[in-house]
Write an enzyme that holds these catalytic residues in place. Structure first.
Site, short mmCIF file in Angstrom:
data_model
loop_
_atom_site.label_atom_id
_atom_site.label_comp_id
_atom_site.label_asym_id
_atom_site.label_seq_id
_atom_site.Cartn_x
_atom_site.Cartn_y
_atom_site.Cartn_z
N HIS A 42 -10.89 -6.78 3.19
CA HIS A 42 -10.56 -6.39 4.55
C HIS A 42 -10.44 -4.87 4.66
O HIS A 42 -10.44 -4.16 3.65
CB HIS A 42 -9.24 -7.04 4.99
CG HIS A 42 -9.39 -8.44 5.48
ND1 HIS A 42 -9.29 -9.53 4.64
CD2 HIS A 42 -9.66 -8.94 6.71
CE1 HIS A 42 -9.46 -10.63 5.34
NE2 HIS A 42 -9.69 -10.30 6.60
N LYS A 69 -5.05 -3.38 7.00
CA LYS A 69 -4.43 -4.70 6.93
C LYS A 69 -3.24 -4.66 6.00
O LYS A 69 -3.35 -4.23 4.84
CB LYS A 69 -5.45 -5.74 6.47
CG LYS A 69 -4.91 -7.17 6.56
CD LYS A 69 -6.03 -8.18 6.44
CE LYS A 69 -5.51 -9.61 6.57
NZ LYS A 69 -4.84 -9.83 7.88
#
Length: 238
Positions: free
Chosen positions: A135, A139
């Site tokens: 990601h 995040k």
């Protein structure tokens, strides 16, 4: 439908854009630096609240929404130790809560493929399962909620695996999960089964967060007028 947004970052802005395109009305924005509150008439007028904040604030936001009789749709991850409490609060139909670790329609199809593949691979001990998720660097939780869902579904279906662990902390009987944070990656989840003879891999790669945001708005539409604890399986009919 009238929607209140709790959390107005990149995802909140994208959800708003899609909601407006689908002819809904955004009646309230609640975030740091914004004047709206849950006690405002605008918030009180909302049919559904969409919540995307942080693991630290999410659970309290749900409780405050429940106090005000609001149905909640949330995709915040990193707080799932308290999920059974939310389910219990919705068990009698008094409150409404729709939760998914990932609202992408493609990811939820991927969830179903993952479950079915795990059931098949349970018969073949030569294959060792593992998983990698990647990601964007913003995040906060690792592994992602999507990765946890995938991993838990594998563990519950493969008898030779009794849990999962973040690499490099490998433990006997545990499936290794790698969590990578890189650049602005929207989300890549890969499930692997490795043997001496060959290698099986399934992967989902998100091109952007737009599909995720669309799924959130579709979930809000599905939640409107319903009671209880809901999820993507209910909406998609899996």
């Amino acid at each position: 439908m009238k929607i209140a947004l709790i959390g107005y970052g990149k995802m909140g802005h994208m959800i708003e854009q899609i909601a407006l395109e689908r002819k809904h009305e955004i009646v309230s924005h609640i975030d740091i630096g914004l004047p709206d509150s849950m006690d405002s008439p605008e918030f009180q007028s909302a049919d559904v609240v969409i919540e995307f904040t942080t693991p630290q604030s999410a659970y309290n936001n749900y409780l405050e929404c429940f106090k005000r009789g609001k149905a909640v749709v949330s995709g915040t991850t990193g707080w799932l130790d308290k999920l059974p409490e939310i389910e219990a609060m919705c068990a009698d139909g008094k409150h409404t809560f729709f939760y998914s670790s990932n609202f992408s329609l493609g990811v939820n199809i991927f969830f179903e493929i993952n479950r079915k593949l795990a059931e098949l691979m349970n018969k073949f001990d030569a294959y060792d399962p593992s998983m990698t998720e990647t990601h964007h660097i913003h995040k906060l939780d690792a592994p992602s909620g999507t990765a946890i869902t995938l991993a838990d579904d594998i563990v519950s279906r493969i008898d030779r695996v009794d849990g999962w662990t973040l690499t490099p902390n490998l433990e006997k009987g545990k499936m290794p999960v790698s969590a990578i944070r890189r650049h602005e990656v929207a989300g890549i989840h890969t499930v692997c089964y490795d043997s001496d003879a060959d290698y099986i891999e399934i992967k989902h790669s998100a091109r952007s967060r737009k599909g995720f945001a669309l799924g959130v708005v579709l979930a809000a539409e599905f939640t409107y007028g319903k009671k209880g604890f809901l999820g993507m399986k209910d909406m998609l009919g899996f």
